[in-house]
Scaffold this motif. Structure first.
Motif, short mmCIF file in Angstrom:
data_model
loop_
_atom_site.label_atom_id
_atom_site.label_comp_id
_atom_site.label_asym_id
_atom_site.label_seq_id
_atom_site.Cartn_x
_atom_site.Cartn_y
_atom_site.Cartn_z
N CYS A 220 -19.39 13.89 -14.80
CA CYS A 220 -19.53 12.78 -15.76
C CYS A 220 -19.12 13.21 -17.16
CB CYS A 220 -20.95 12.25 -15.76
SG CYS A 220 -21.38 11.37 -14.25
N SER A 221 -19.41 14.44 -17.53
CA SER A 221 -19.01 14.93 -18.86
C SER A 221 -17.49 15.05 -18.94
CB SER A 221 -19.65 16.28 -19.15
OG SER A 221 -21.03 16.12 -19.35
N ALA A 222 -16.86 15.51 -17.87
CA ALA A 222 -15.40 15.62 -17.88
C ALA A 222 -14.75 14.24 -17.98
CB ALA A 222 -14.93 16.34 -16.61
N ILE A 223 -15.27 13.27 -17.25
CA ILE A 223 -14.73 11.91 -17.30
C ILE A 223 -14.97 11.31 -18.68
CG2 ILE A 223 -14.99 9.58 -16.39
CD1 ILE A 223 -15.54 10.90 -13.64
N ALA A 224 -16.16 11.52 -19.23
CA ALA A 224 -16.46 10.98 -20.56
C ALA A 224 -15.56 11.61 -21.62
CB ALA A 224 -17.93 11.22 -20.90
N PHE A 225 -15.30 12.91 -21.49
CA PHE A 225 -14.39 13.57 -22.43
C PHE A 225 -13.01 12.92 -22.38
CE2 PHE A 225 -11.20 16.62 -23.67
CZ PHE A 225 -11.73 17.22 -24.80
N ARG A 226 -12.49 12.77 -21.16
CA ARG A 226 -11.15 12.20 -21.00
C ARG A 226 -11.08 10.77 -21.52
NH1 ARG A 226 -10.17 10.40 -15.94
NH2 ARG A 226 -9.28 8.46 -16.60
N ARG A 227 -12.05 9.94 -21.18
CA ARG A 227 -12.04 8.55 -21.61
C ARG A 227 -12.17 8.45 -23.13
NH1 ARG A 227 -10.35 4.77 -18.20
NH2 ARG A 227 -11.53 3.32 -19.43
N THR A 228 -13.03 9.27 -23.71
CA THR A 228 -13.20 9.26 -25.16
C THR A 228 -11.93 9.74 -25.85
OG1 THR A 228 -15.55 9.69 -24.87
CG2 THR A 228 -14.65 10.06 -27.06
N TRP A 229 -11.33 10.78 -25.32
CA TRP A 229 -10.10 11.33 -25.91
C TRP A 229 -8.98 10.30 -25.85
CZ3 TRP A 229 -9.69 15.69 -28.64
CH2 TRP A 229 -8.41 16.15 -28.94
N GLU A 230 -8.84 9.62 -24.71
CA GLU A 230 -7.81 8.59 -24.59
C GLU A 230 -8.10 7.39 -25.49
OE1 GLU A 230 -7.78 7.68 -20.44
OE2 GLU A 230 -6.53 9.41 -19.93
N GLY A 231 -9.37 7.14 -25.75
CA GLY A 231 -9.75 6.04 -26.63
C GLY A 231 -9.35 6.25 -28.08
N PHE A 232 -9.02 7.49 -28.44
CA PHE A 232 -8.56 7.78 -29.79
C PHE A 232 -7.09 7.44 -29.98
CE2 PHE A 232 -11.91 11.32 -29.76
CZ PHE A 232 -12.88 10.48 -30.25
N THR A 233 -6.34 7.30 -28.89
CA THR A 233 -4.91 7.05 -29.01
C THR A 233 -4.48 5.67 -28.51
OG1 THR A 233 -4.54 8.13 -26.88
CG2 THR A 233 -4.30 9.49 -28.86
N GLU A 234 -5.33 5.01 -27.74
CA GLU A 234 -5.00 3.66 -27.27
C GLU A 234 -6.29 2.88 -27.08
OE1 GLU A 234 -4.59 4.53 -22.51
OE2 GLU A 234 -2.83 4.79 -23.77
N ARG A 235 -6.22 1.59 -27.27
CA ARG A 235 -7.40 0.73 -27.13
C ARG A 235 -7.82 0.68 -25.66
NH1 ARG A 235 -9.85 -0.84 -31.89
NH2 ARG A 235 -8.22 -1.05 -33.45
N PRO A 236 -9.09 0.99 -25.40
CA PRO A 236 -9.54 0.93 -24.00
C PRO A 236 -9.74 -0.52 -23.55
CG PRO A 236 -11.34 1.61 -25.43
CD PRO A 236 -10.10 1.51 -26.29
N ASP A 237 -9.59 -0.74 -22.26
CA ASP A 237 -9.82 -2.05 -21.67
C ASP A 237 -11.32 -2.33 -21.71
OD1 ASP A 237 -9.45 -4.43 -20.21
OD2 ASP A 237 -9.84 -3.36 -18.33
N PRO A 238 -11.74 -3.45 -22.31
CA PRO A 238 -13.18 -3.72 -22.44
C PRO A 238 -13.89 -3.84 -21.09
CG PRO A 238 -11.91 -5.23 -23.81
CD PRO A 238 -10.94 -4.45 -23.01
N ASP A 239 -13.24 -4.41 -20.09
CA ASP A 239 -13.89 -4.56 -18.79
C ASP A 239 -14.10 -3.20 -18.12
OD1 ASP A 239 -13.91 -7.31 -19.08
OD2 ASP A 239 -11.95 -7.55 -18.09
N THR A 240 -13.11 -2.34 -18.19
CA THR A 240 -13.24 -1.00 -17.62
C THR A 240 -14.29 -0.21 -18.37
OG1 THR A 240 -10.91 -1.06 -17.03
CG2 THR A 240 -11.97 1.09 -17.00
N GLN A 241 -14.29 -0.35 -19.69
CA GLN A 241 -15.26 0.36 -20.52
C GLN A 241 -16.68 -0.08 -20.17
OE1 GLN A 241 -13.91 2.68 -22.11
NE2 GLN A 241 -15.33 3.37 -23.67
N ALA A 242 -16.87 -1.38 -19.95
CA ALA A 242 -18.20 -1.89 -19.60
C ALA A 242 -18.64 -1.39 -18.23
CB ALA A 242 -18.19 -3.41 -19.63
#
Length: 160
Positions: A79-101
């Motif tokens: 979960c920490s690895a996935i959270a790191f990747r998702r957070t890191w990608e969120g700095f360069t592109e807008r995350p999809d709100p549905d996926t984020q939820a």
């Protein structure tokens, strides 16, 4: 600037958490904010790891068995690895709100990864600055293109 009201026209920069709009010109204590955010996120990650260590010791005291302990450790690591990747990608592109939820619970479990991503990004820039700057520059260019005045009256053009 608008001539009538004295207020700026056109797009305004979107504030970034902890930085406001200081990221635009790197003024108003931007460097201090970056240092404080880096130190704060690293301190929070270390404190979180200590809390997870206490949880691990609690599992050992409860004698739940090696399999359950292994499952908990692997769960937090993944979960920490996935959270790191998702957070890191969120700095360069807008995350999809549905996926984020839908990933909110998983990201909450992997909070250490999100804190570490915040720490590493704040070493080079305000987290999300690149994305915000790109969007702001695009909006400014679009505004300039839309509001630029034409030279001359098109009805006075000479026709051949």
């Amino acid at each position: 600037m608008s001539d009538e009201t004295g207020t700026p026209t056109g797009p305004r920069p979107e504030p970034i958490r902890f930085f406001g709009t200081t990221w635009v010109d790197h003024d108003g204590g931007y460097a201090g904010c970056r240092a404080a955010v880096a130190a704060g996120s690293l301190a929070a990650a270390v404190a979180s790891c200590l809390i997870l260590r206490f949880a691990y010791e609690g599992l050992a005291i409860a004698a739940v068995g090696g399999f359950v302990t292994l499952l908990v450790v692997v769960m937090f690591a993944i979960c920490s690895a996935i959270a790191f990747r998702r957070t890191w990608e969120g700095f360069t592109e807008r995350p999809d709100p549905d996926t984020q939820a839908s990933l909110r619970g998983l990201l909450a479990i992997g909070f250490v990864g999100a804190l570490l991503a915040y720490f590493f990004r704040s070493l080079t820039e305000a987290p999300g600055e690149k994305l915000h700057r790109q969007e702001y520059e695009t909006a400014r260019a679009e505004h300039t293109r839309r509001t630029s005045r034409r030279t001359g009256n098109p009805s006075r053009k000479r026709r051949r």
